[in-house]
Design an enzyme around this catalytic site. Sequence first.
Site, PDB file in Angstrom:
ATOM      1  N   HIS A  40      46.083 163.664  66.313  1.00  0.00           N
ATOM      2  CA  HIS A  40      46.546 165.030  66.578  1.00  0.00           C
ATOM      3  C   HIS A  40      46.083 166.022  65.504  1.00  0.00           C
ATOM      4  CE1 HIS A  40      48.958 167.792  68.872  1.00  0.00           C
ATOM      5  NE2 HIS A  40      49.653 168.159  67.812  1.00  0.00           N
ATOM      6  N   SER A  84      47.827 173.020  68.528  1.00  0.00           N
ATOM      7  CA  SER A  84      49.014 172.308  68.987  1.00  0.00           C
ATOM      8  C   SER A  84      49.980 173.265  69.703  1.00  0.00           C
ATOM      9  CB  SER A  84      49.640 171.589  67.792  1.00  0.00           C
ATOM     10  OG  SER A  84      50.652 170.713  68.195  1.00  0.00           O
ATOM     11  N   ASP A 126      44.874 161.012  70.242  1.00  0.00           N
ATOM     12  CA  ASP A 126      46.015 161.879  69.930  1.00  0.00           C
ATOM     13  C   ASP A 126      47.289 161.225  70.465  1.00  0.00           C
ATOM     14  OD1 ASP A 126      47.921 163.968  69.868  1.00  0.00           O
ATOM     15  OD2 ASP A 126      46.325 165.469  69.989  1.00  0.00           O
TER      16      ASP A 126
HETATM   17  C1  MLT Z   1      54.437 171.290  71.683  1.00  0.00           C
HETATM   18  O1  MLT Z   1      55.643 171.166  71.591  1.00  0.00           O
HETATM   19  O2  MLT Z   1      53.876 172.354  71.876  1.00  0.00           O
HETATM   20  C2  MLT Z   1      53.652 170.029  71.550  1.00  0.00           C
HETATM   21  O3  MLT Z   1      54.507 168.935  71.620  1.00  0.00           O
HETATM   22  C3  MLT Z   1      52.850 170.019  70.320  1.00  0.00           C
HETATM   23  C4  MLT Z   1      53.690 170.202  69.108  1.00  0.00           C
HETATM   24  O4  MLT Z   1      54.224 169.222  68.572  1.00  0.00           O
HETATM   25  O5  MLT Z   1      53.833 171.307  68.664  1.00  0.00           O
END
Ligand code: MLT
Length: 200
Positions: free
Chosen positions: A182, A101, A151
């Site tokens: 996700h 992520s 996701d």
């Molecule tokens: C991010 O901010 O990198 C993406 O939205 C994934 C997350 O929630 O970390």
Amino acid sequence: MNHIFKKGNPDKPTLVLLHGTGGNEHDLLPIAEMIDQEASVLGIRGNVLENGMPRFFKRLAEGVFDEEDLKFRTKELNDYLTQAADDYEFDRENVIAIGYSNGANIAASLMYHYNDAFKGAILFHAMVPLKNIELPSLKGTEVFVGAGKNDPIIPAENTQQLISDLEKAGAHLEAFWTNAGHQLTREEVEAAKEWYQKLV
Ligand code: MLT
């Protein structure tokens, strides 16, 4: 940067672990253990806090990144990896990122900026970090992308765009899709392990 280093077999790559939002340098240790028990491991904690949750760069909203901060943090992390390689005496040219992520997004950003950030990268649930940027040549870079077709944070087209950007830059891609959302699934970690075993 806050981190944990575990020295392993010096002939193996060093696995650099980059957690998701709200995680820390320990989060992906079980994943590294599954991928390669013998490799050295450097788990890093993101330097940014969002309501107390560690991240690797600031965002304006979910999926909308603060590009200036992202660029700054990208350089900061790349420099830190070089420093850590020196401090812990691992081969800077033999580093494989494992990111989930937010951590996968900064790993992707390093590849969008530098041709030699990583020898390879495992990107779990990543998205395009930056648009309108010319990628360096990524010839010789091996990338595994694990993604969920359902996701809710990352539309499949976004991951497709990431794959296509990296491929156009010369990276060699393997993509593994599940029907999941996700969350990280065991099947994609197993697929990443197979990919890794072909590489080393
Ligand atoms: C991010 O901010 O990198 C993406 O939205 C994934 C997350 O929630 O970390």
